[in-house]
Scaffold this motif. Structure first.
Motif, PDB file in Angstrom:
ATOM      1  N   GLU A 208       0.802  -1.227   0.000  1.00 32.71           N
ATOM      2  CA  GLU A 208       0.000   0.000   0.000  1.00 32.71           C
ATOM      3  C   GLU A 208       0.836   1.279   0.000  1.00 32.71           C
ATOM      4  O   GLU A 208       0.292   2.394   0.023  1.00 32.71           O
ATOM      5  CB  GLU A 208      -0.948   0.019   1.196  1.00 32.71           C
ATOM      6  N   THR A 209       2.161   1.188  -0.034  1.00 34.50           N
ATOM      7  CA  THR A 209       3.017   2.375  -0.078  1.00 34.50           C
ATOM      8  C   THR A 209       2.631   3.260  -1.263  1.00 34.50           C
ATOM      9  O   THR A 209       2.470   2.785  -2.380  1.00 34.50           O
ATOM     10  CB  THR A 209       4.493   1.959  -0.199  1.00 34.50           C
ATOM     11  N   SER A 210       2.482   4.574  -1.023  1.00 33.15           N
ATOM     12  CA  SER A 210       2.006   5.491  -2.065  1.00 33.15           C
ATOM     13  C   SER A 210       3.132   5.871  -3.025  1.00 33.15           C
ATOM     14  O   SER A 210       4.317   5.622  -2.768  1.00 33.15           O
ATOM     15  CB  SER A 210       1.428   6.763  -1.439  1.00 33.15           C
ATOM     16  N   GLU A 211       2.750   6.537  -4.128  1.00 34.94           N
ATOM     17  CA  GLU A 211       3.739   6.953  -5.122  1.00 34.94           C
ATOM     18  C   GLU A 211       4.769   7.901  -4.518  1.00 34.94           C
ATOM     19  O   GLU A 211       5.968   7.766  -4.754  1.00 34.94           O
ATOM     20  CB  GLU A 211       3.034   7.630  -6.303  1.00 34.94           C
ATOM     21  N   MET A 212       4.309   8.888  -3.737  1.00 30.53           N
ATOM     22  CA  MET A 212       5.250   9.848  -3.177  1.00 30.53           C
ATOM     23  C   MET A 212       6.100   9.214  -2.074  1.00 30.53           C
ATOM     24  O   MET A 212       7.279   9.538  -1.921  1.00 30.53           O
ATOM     25  CB  MET A 212       4.508  11.078  -2.653  1.00 30.53           C
ATOM     26  N   GLU A 213       5.518   8.275  -1.316  1.00 30.82           N
ATOM     27  CA  GLU A 213       6.311   7.538  -0.327  1.00 30.82           C
ATOM     28  C   GLU A 213       7.371   6.685  -1.025  1.00 30.82           C
ATOM     29  O   GLU A 213       8.500   6.542  -0.529  1.00 30.82           O
ATOM     30  CB  GLU A 213       5.399   6.654   0.522  1.00 30.82           C
ATOM     31  N   LEU A 214       7.020   6.135  -2.181  1.00 30.25           N
ATOM     32  CA  LEU A 214       7.981   5.352  -2.957  1.00 30.25           C
ATOM     33  C   LEU A 214       9.110   6.246  -3.460  1.00 30.25           C
ATOM     34  O   LEU A 214      10.290   5.856  -3.433  1.00 30.25           O
ATOM     35  CB  LEU A 214       7.258   4.695  -4.130  1.00 30.25           C
ATOM     36  N   THR A 215       8.777   7.452  -3.889  1.00 33.94           N
ATOM     37  CA  THR A 215       9.804   8.409  -4.297  1.00 33.94           C
ATOM     38  C   THR A 215      10.747   8.725  -3.141  1.00 33.94           C
ATOM     39  O   THR A 215      11.976   8.773  -3.302  1.00 33.94           O
ATOM     40  CB  THR A 215       9.144   9.701  -4.810  1.00 33.94           C
ATOM     41  N   GLN A 216      10.180   8.934  -1.959  1.00 33.52           N
ATOM     42  CA  GLN A 216      11.006   9.211  -0.774  1.00 33.52           C
ATOM     43  C   GLN A 216      11.892   8.011  -0.435  1.00 33.52           C
ATOM     44  O   GLN A 216      13.039   8.182   0.005  1.00 33.52           O
ATOM     45  CB  GLN A 216      10.112   9.561   0.416  1.00 33.52           C
ATOM     46  N   TRP A 217      11.378   6.795  -0.663  1.00 26.91           N
ATOM     47  CA  TRP A 217      12.197   5.601  -0.411  1.00 26.91           C
ATOM     48  C   TRP A 217      13.421   5.606  -1.318  1.00 26.91           C
ATOM     49  O   TRP A 217      14.532   5.329  -0.869  1.00 26.91           O
ATOM     50  CB  TRP A 217      11.371   4.334  -0.654  1.00 26.91           C
ATOM     51  N   TRP A 218      13.223   5.927  -2.605  1.00 23.63           N
ATOM     52  CA  TRP A 218      14.362   5.985  -3.523  1.00 23.63           C
ATOM     53  C   TRP A 218      15.344   7.073  -3.103  1.00 23.63           C
ATOM     54  O   TRP A 218      16.569   6.898  -3.218  1.00 23.63           O
ATOM     55  CB  TRP A 218      13.883   6.252  -4.953  1.00 23.63           C
ATOM     56  N   ARG A 219      14.838   8.197  -2.602  1.00 23.57           N
ATOM     57  CA  ARG A 219      15.735   9.262  -2.135  1.00 23.57           C
ATOM     58  C   ARG A 219      16.641   8.750  -1.013  1.00 23.57           C
ATOM     59  O   ARG A 219      17.857   8.952  -1.037  1.00 23.57           O
ATOM     60  CB  ARG A 219      14.934  10.451  -1.618  1.00 23.57           C
TER      61      ARG A 219
END
Length: 477
Positions: free
Chosen positions: A81-92
């Motif tokens: 359920e991780t969101s798109e913006m949370e996924l972006t933050q994970w990559w950061r």
């Protein structure tokens, strides 16, 4: 097997209801036809093809693998359920910390179930689709890793390039100028030597993602994958080239690329949605060894009209990389970055900032459009205020329509970094360029205090409504 592999990921995807099994589709047009339809709308399930006519039962093809956020999350070990913006933050965070594990050499693994050498090599034993009607043939390498070893430093590079099947023991590889694999191959050829190469077709999807993104020169993608998986990737060395490949991958073959040994390759419908690069002579791989697991699974990440498997996962990674590079360049108050699938996650990016001074938004746009993660094949760079969700295209277009005065908030820049896959690139074969547009869709800084109020509930009211009326509100609000 200590390592997670493609089959582990498929099992987790199936548990979450994100896998569709189709039996009886043939490779010439039906598998590709199915995949094209499934990719047209984001969020459709991954598709597993079994009982493929002309091949043993159990020889399978899986595609549409990473066109949903939950499946990308599962590949990275995140909650579905991780969101798109949370996924972006994970990559950061991932690229700031850059966790990695050196690969671990082992003596055996499932890849050794079937080993064919010399005259017994036949990559046509693997069901390989013609992915689009107008393609020049079957492409065994779309979600693949092409393995090469730098002859000077010993660095092993794993890059995702397209690999076409031509004959039982002949394939080709297409690499754009500037890509690491091409740099390495040319080092061998400049010395008059054949370039050793291995191709992996079917591995844990995290490795596919890392092979397709801008891992720094000199860094090993399988070591980076170990950082995601939380353990060293176990590898075996291919017998003729010594190149290391995952011991539990589905399919791998090795061989050599000779100087000036080329074969007509393509065309392949690409991630831009066009046959922009056409057909040309590309390096030929003369295959000496083929290995595959019992009941092998060929994995496809098919380029096509966006959204597609080549662009969807890439958006979150690229947004995170651009965000990091904006901050590294001293741009303050970046609140969000997104690269939209409609532009292949390259042609269009949106940056959200809280403007602090006159020129702040234009400065952010210029850096985003030309930083390393943002420069390649970029065409539209849009900067919006921090009340705009960069992942919400309606909000972005609204900001462009109501906050941008083209007289001084739109700029066109010539001479950007492009490629042959861009249908609008210009200049020579080895020097592809394009033009790009900078759109400042922020409220002009001089008018921040006098600009009309937005006719939308405040975030505070949204929070109060969510707390009291959650069960009656739209899903995901």
């Amino acid at each position: 097997m200590a390592n997670k592999d493609l089959r582990d990921w498929i099992a987790s995807v199936e548990k979450t209801g994100e896998l569709k099994v189709i039996k009886g589709a043939e490779t010439k047009e039906e598998i590709g036809g199915f995949v094209d339809i499934y990719m047209r709308k984001m969020g459709q399930p991954a598709v597993m093809f079994d009982e493929i006519p002309g091949y043993p039962k159990g020889h399978r093809v899986v595609a549409n693998i990473l066109t949903s956020v939950p499946r990308i999350n599962l590949a990275l070990g995140l909650p579905p359920e991780t969101s798109e913006m949370e996924l972006t933050q994970w990559w950061r965070r991932y690229f700031k910390d850059a966790p990695s594990h050196p690969t671990k050499a082992v003596n055996g693994g499932p890849l050794l179930d079937n080993v064919l050498e010399g005259p017994n090599v036949n990559i046509q034993k693997i069901p390989t689709p013609v992915w689009h009607e107008l393609d020049g043939g079957p492409f065994i390498g779309t979600a693949c890793l092409v393995v090469m070893k730098d002859p000077d430093s010993g660095w092993v590079n794993y890059g995702t390039y397209r690999v076409q099947s031509h004959e039982p023991n002949v394939a080709s590889v297409m690499m754009s100028p500037g890509k690491h694999g091409l740099v390495i191959m040319r080092k061998y050829h400049e010395r008059g030597q054949k370039c050793p190469v291995a191709v992996i077709a079917g591995m844990h999807p995290s490795m596919v993602m890392l092979g397709g993104i801008e891992i720094p020169y000199g860094k090993n993608e399988l070591e980076a994958a170990g950082g995601i998986l939380g353990e060293p990737v176990e590898v075996i060395n291919m017998p003729k080239t010594g190149l290391p490949v995952p011991a539990n991958c589905e399919i791998a073959f090795e061989g050599f690329i000779g100087p000036d040994d080329k074969i007509k390759e393509g065309p392949l419908g690409e991630w831009t949605g066009y046959y922009a690069s056409g057909s040309d002579l590309e390096p030929a791989i003369r295959i000496e060894t083929l290995m595959y697991r019992d009941n092998p699974i060929l994995m496809g990440a098919i380029p096509a009209v966006p959204p597609n498997d080549n662009t969807f996962y890439f958006g979150a990674y690229r947004a995170g990389a651009i965000w990091n590079q904006l901050e590294a360049a001293g741009i303050p108050e970046v609140k969000g970055v997104w690269t939209h699938q409609a532009g292949g996650s390259r042609f269009m990016m949106v940056v959200s900032i809280k403007t602090l001074y006159g020129g702040h938004s234009k400065q952010a746009a210029m850096v985003a459009a030309h930083c390393h993660a943002g420069a390649y094949n970029n065409r539209w760079t849009i900067v919006v205020d921090d009340d705009i969700d960069p992942t919400n295209f309606d909000d972005v277009v609204w900001a462009m329509c109501t906050r941008c005065d083209p007289r001084d908030q739109v700029d066109i820049i010539d001479g950007g970094w492009s490629s042959a896959l861009d249908p609008m690139c210009y200049d020579t074969q080895d020097d592809r360029r394009n033009s790009r547009v900078i759109i400042d869709a922020c409220i002009p800084f001089r008018r921040k205090k006098t600009f009309p109020k937005v006719a939308r509930s405040s975030r505070a009211l949204d929070d109060r409504m969510r707390a009291k009326w959650a069960k009656d509100l739209p899903k995901g609000f």
